[in-house]
Every structure is written in C-alpha cells, then in structure tokens.
Design a protein around this motif. Structure first.
Motif, PDB file in Angstrom:
ATOM      1  N   THR A   1       0.711  -1.329   0.065  1.00 54.09           N
ATOM      2  CA  THR A   1       0.279   0.107  -0.123  1.00 54.09           C
ATOM      3  C   THR A   1       0.850   1.370   0.128  1.00 54.09           C
ATOM      4  O   THR A   1       1.798   1.238   0.849  1.00 54.09           O
ATOM      5  CB  THR A   1      -0.933  -0.002   1.225  1.00 54.09           C
ATOM      6  OG1 THR A   1      -1.854  -1.208   1.203  1.00 54.09           O
ATOM      7  CG2 THR A   1      -1.738   1.149   1.238  1.00 54.09           C
ATOM      8  N   LEU A   2       0.468   2.152  -0.907  1.00 51.07           N
ATOM      9  CA  LEU A   2       1.546   3.296  -1.029  1.00 51.07           C
ATOM     10  C   LEU A   2       0.555   4.462  -0.777  1.00 51.07           C
ATOM     11  O   LEU A   2      -0.583   4.771  -1.348  1.00 51.07           O
ATOM     12  CB  LEU A   2       2.015   3.357  -2.544  1.00 51.07           C
ATOM     13  CG  LEU A   2       2.706   2.162  -2.807  1.00 51.07           C
ATOM     14  CD1 LEU A   2       3.305   2.615  -4.455  1.00 51.07           C
ATOM     15  CD2 LEU A   2       4.088   2.132  -1.853  1.00 51.07           C
ATOM     16  N   TYR A   3       1.179   5.410  -0.042  1.00 49.90           N
ATOM     17  CA  TYR A   3       0.553   6.874   0.208  1.00 49.90           C
ATOM     18  C   TYR A   3       1.341   7.943  -0.415  1.00 49.90           C
ATOM     19  O   TYR A   3       2.622   7.923  -0.012  1.00 49.90           O
ATOM     20  CB  TYR A   3       0.157   7.022   1.570  1.00 49.90           C
ATOM     21  CG  TYR A   3      -0.692   6.024   2.522  1.00 49.90           C
ATOM     22  CD1 TYR A   3      -2.043   6.415   2.349  1.00 49.90           C
ATOM     23  CD2 TYR A   3      -0.147   4.996   3.057  1.00 49.90           C
ATOM     24  CE1 TYR A   3      -2.969   5.403   3.054  1.00 49.90           C
ATOM     25  CE2 TYR A   3      -0.925   3.875   3.321  1.00 49.90           C
ATOM     26  CZ  TYR A   3      -2.641   4.209   3.359  1.00 49.90           C
ATOM     27  OH  TYR A   3      -3.408   3.496   4.109  1.00 49.90           O
ATOM     28  N   ALA A   4       0.757   8.768  -1.183  1.00 49.39           N
ATOM     29  CA  ALA A   4       1.389   9.728  -1.760  1.00 49.39           C
ATOM     30  C   ALA A   4       0.688  11.239  -1.197  1.00 49.39           C
ATOM     31  O   ALA A   4      -0.480  11.271  -0.798  1.00 49.39           O
ATOM     32  CB  ALA A   4       1.511   9.939  -3.279  1.00 49.39           C
ATOM     33  N   SER A   5       1.812  12.159  -0.881  1.00 48.33           N
ATOM     34  CA  SER A   5       1.320  13.546  -0.454  1.00 48.33           C
ATOM     35  C   SER A   5       2.253  14.658  -0.947  1.00 48.33           C
ATOM     36  O   SER A   5       3.394  14.274  -1.223  1.00 48.33           O
ATOM     37  CB  SER A   5       1.461  13.653   1.013  1.00 48.33           C
ATOM     38  OG  SER A   5       2.750  13.407   1.663  1.00 48.33           O
ATOM     39  N   ASP A   6       1.511  15.844  -1.108  1.00 50.03           N
ATOM     40  CA  ASP A   6       2.430  17.117  -1.438  1.00 50.03           C
ATOM     41  C   ASP A   6       2.510  17.912  -0.630  1.00 50.03           C
ATOM     42  O   ASP A   6       1.640  18.574  -0.093  1.00 50.03           O
ATOM     43  CB  ASP A   6       1.865  17.387  -2.864  1.00 50.03           C
ATOM     44  CG  ASP A   6       2.209  18.650  -3.711  1.00 50.03           C
ATOM     45  OD1 ASP A   6       3.316  19.016  -3.293  1.00 50.03           O
ATOM     46  OD2 ASP A   6       1.698  19.324  -3.951  1.00 50.03           O
ATOM     47  N   ALA A   7       3.737  18.467  -0.068  1.00 48.39           N
ATOM     48  CA  ALA A   7       3.832  19.606   0.689  1.00 48.39           C
ATOM     49  C   ALA A   7       3.816  20.730  -0.210  1.00 48.39           C
ATOM     50  O   ALA A   7       4.812  21.028  -0.900  1.00 48.39           O
ATOM     51  CB  ALA A   7       5.260  19.457   1.594  1.00 48.39           C
ATOM     52  N   ARG A   8       2.610  21.689  -0.065  1.00 47.01           N
ATOM     53  CA  ARG A   8       2.829  22.867  -0.699  1.00 47.01           C
ATOM     54  C   ARG A   8       3.624  23.956  -0.058  1.00 47.01           C
ATOM     55  O   ARG A   8       3.860  24.147   1.164  1.00 47.01           O
ATOM     56  CB  ARG A   8       1.275  23.009  -1.008  1.00 47.01           C
ATOM     57  CG  ARG A   8       0.642  21.934  -1.410  1.00 47.01           C
ATOM     58  CD  ARG A   8      -0.823  22.348  -1.860  1.00 47.01           C
ATOM     59  NE  ARG A   8      -1.365  21.584  -2.905  1.00 47.01           N
ATOM     60  CZ  ARG A   8      -2.606  21.624  -3.373  1.00 47.01           C
ATOM     61  NH1 ARG A   8      -3.329  22.449  -3.029  1.00 47.01           N
ATOM     62  NH2 ARG A   8      -2.982  20.725  -4.365  1.00 47.01           N
ATOM     63  N   ALA A   9       3.504  25.170  -1.032  1.00 43.88           N
ATOM     64  CA  ALA A   9       4.361  26.029  -0.467  1.00 43.88           C
ATOM     65  C   ALA A   9       3.561  27.004   0.912  1.00 43.88           C
ATOM     66  O   ALA A   9       4.390  27.564   1.405  1.00 43.88           O
ATOM     67  CB  ALA A   9       4.445  27.239  -1.473  1.00 43.88           C
ATOM     68  N   ASP A  10       2.525  26.907   0.665  1.00 46.43           N
ATOM     69  CA  ASP A  10       1.722  27.478   2.001  1.00 46.43           C
ATOM     70  C   ASP A  10       1.750  26.844   3.348  1.00 46.43           C
ATOM     71  O   ASP A  10       1.188  27.100   4.506  1.00 46.43           O
ATOM     72  CB  ASP A  10       0.149  27.801   1.626  1.00 46.43           C
ATOM     73  CG  ASP A  10      -0.778  26.419   1.431  1.00 46.43           C
ATOM     74  OD1 ASP A  10       0.001  25.398   1.405  1.00 46.43           O
ATOM     75  OD2 ASP A  10      -1.670  26.808   1.023  1.00 46.43           O
ATOM     76  N   GLY A  11       2.495  25.641   3.330  1.00 47.35           N
ATOM     77  CA  GLY A  11       2.363  24.691   4.308  1.00 47.35           C
ATOM     78  C   GLY A  11       1.724  23.869   4.657  1.00 47.35           C
ATOM     79  O   GLY A  11       1.708  22.818   5.478  1.00 47.35           O
ATOM     80  N   THR A  12       0.675  23.738   3.768  1.00 43.87           N
ATOM     81  CA  THR A  12      -0.439  22.575   3.912  1.00 43.87           C
ATOM     82  C   THR A  12       0.227  21.241   2.970  1.00 43.87           C
ATOM     83  O   THR A  12       0.900  21.419   2.302  1.00 43.87           O
ATOM     84  CB  THR A  12      -1.769  23.014   2.983  1.00 43.87           C
ATOM     85  OG1 THR A  12      -1.371  23.155   1.671  1.00 43.87           O
ATOM     86  CG2 THR A  12      -2.220  24.106   3.811  1.00 43.87           C
ATOM     87  N   ILE A  13      -0.491  20.059   3.461  1.00 48.63           N
ATOM     88  CA  ILE A  13      -0.044  18.980   2.898  1.00 48.63           C
ATOM     89  C   ILE A  13      -1.479  18.346   2.128  1.00 48.63           C
ATOM     90  O   ILE A  13      -2.505  17.994   2.772  1.00 48.63           O
ATOM     91  CB  ILE A  13       0.614  17.918   3.826  1.00 48.63           C
ATOM     92  CG1 ILE A  13       1.739  18.615   4.435  1.00 48.63           C
ATOM     93  CG2 ILE A  13       0.770  16.496   3.274  1.00 48.63           C
ATOM     94  CD1 ILE A  13       2.475  17.698   5.566  1.00 48.63           C
ATOM     95  N   LYS A  14      -1.271  17.940   0.770  1.00 46.93           N
ATOM     96  CA  LYS A  14      -2.504  17.362   0.427  1.00 46.93           C
ATOM     97  C   LYS A  14      -2.213  16.147   0.008  1.00 46.93           C
ATOM     98  O   LYS A  14      -1.177  15.716  -0.694  1.00 46.93           O
ATOM     99  CB  LYS A  14      -2.625  18.331  -1.128  1.00 46.93           C
ATOM    100  CG  LYS A  14      -3.918  17.391  -1.704  1.00 46.93           C
ATOM    101  CD  LYS A  14      -4.113  18.585  -3.235  1.00 46.93           C
ATOM    102  CE  LYS A  14      -5.227  17.990  -3.936  1.00 46.93           C
ATOM    103  NZ  LYS A  14      -6.568  17.375  -3.263  1.00 46.93           N
TER     104      LYS A  14
END
Length: 202
Positions: free
Chosen positions: A2-15
């Motif tokens: 099982t793989l989880y992917a996330s994106d750390a954005r410039a505004d500090g949020t994680i999607k």
C-alpha cells in the motif's frame, strides 16, 4: 503493498494524492518492477478505500519473496520510488520535487506473514542447522550465512521460539524497521496457543 502519496505545498499545507491520479498505471508498474527487480510481478494496481494506491505483487519463489521483504521493510524503497517518479511526467500539475511517497510497512508485514505461513515446517537441512545452533551453547556467537531463500529467517525464528520457551530466557531482537519487529512478535504469538504461555513469552 500500500502506497500513500502527499504533496507539501508552499503555504505549508499537505495534500494527499492517489498515485493513480498522478501517473498512468503502466508507468507505475514499470517503475515498481524495476525497483523490486522482478519483471511481470505486479498482478494488479488499484485505488484503495481511503485514496491509497494498492499494489498486488505476484512472487513465484521464496528467495524473491525474501528479497522483496528486505527491500520494503529494511531498504529505502519509499525514497527510491519517489526519486524514480520525479523525472516522470505526471497527469496533474504537481510539483514533483515536493511529492513524498510512503509504503505502509505494517500492512506489508502482515501480508508477508500471511504468505509464509505455509512454510512453518523446517526442512531437514534447516533442522540440522538449528540443532547445531542449539548445541553451540549460550556463550558462543552464531552467524548464519546462506543464499537468499535458503531459510535463515526460519532457522532464527525457530531458535528464538525454542530459546524463549526455556526457563527464565530473554532474547534481544534488533531490527531497523518496527514493522519487522511486529512481524516477529506475531509469528511467535501464532505458534503459542496457550494464553498464559503467550503472555510469558512476549
């Protein structure tokens, strides 16, 4: 796996992302098979209930199964997969330098355990080596060496179980991955049916 992917954005949020939203399935299959070094091993790839990416891997022999275990539980598969996908065009406009992929090692360890339950019985050669380890005594350091898939893990686990069943025995088990430690504990627990003995052993 099982793989989880996330994106750390410039505004500090994680999607959070599902990898299938970012890449074509055939692209993911090609990259994953190159990393685990087993061609035509990905049997299925699909989206999980919580948006995770689930990979079903078909392994035809014990040696490859053990190599996959080491790659996932001990190696840096997460980082290698992330790095490999950074240079691959995605379906969405996602800054890949901020993309992070994590393998659910606990889930993998559970599936790995289920896959090797049928291999409980030691072969005559493994039994012989286990007897030699026991005969060496407590004051001797033992280093078991054999090719991948030869059964080193099973010899060690059976020695661990027999040792713990001895009077006032204690064992220190060291591993780089917590998931591997949980796997060993569950392996031991499944082989001790009596609740009282299981509590004493663990």
């Amino acid at each position: 796996m099982t793989l989880y992917a996330s994106d750390a954005r410039a505004d500090g949020t994680i999607k959070a992302h599902c990898l299938l939203d970012l890449y074509e399935p055939k692209t993911l299959v090609a990259v994953i098979e190159s990393l685990i070094d087993v061609e035509q091993s990905v049997a299925a790839i699909y989206r999980g209930d919580e948006g995770e990416c689930v990979i079903r891997v078909w392994i035809c022999d014990v040696a490859r199964l053990h190599r996959l275990r080491d790659t996932i539980l001990i190696g840096d598969f997460d980082q290698k997969l992330t790095d490999a996908l950074k240079g691959t065009p995605s379906k969405l406009d996602v800054p890949l330098n901020r993309l992070s992929i994590v393998v659910d090692r606990s889930h993998f360890a559970e599936r790995y355990e289920a896959s090797i339950l049928q291999l409980e019985e030691l072969t005559p050669h493994q039994e012989q080596k286990l007897t030699e380890c026991e005969a060496a005594g407590d004051d001797v350091d033992i280093h078991v060496m054999a090719p991948a898939g030869a059964g080193k893990t099973f010899v060690a686990l059976h020695l661990l179980l027999r040792t713990l069943r001895g009077k006032d025995a204690r064992v220190l088990f060291v591993a780089r991955s917590p998931a591997l430690c949980f796997f060993v504990a569950k392996w031991l627990a499944r082989r001790v049916k009596a609740l009282r003995e299981r509590r004493q052993l663990l």
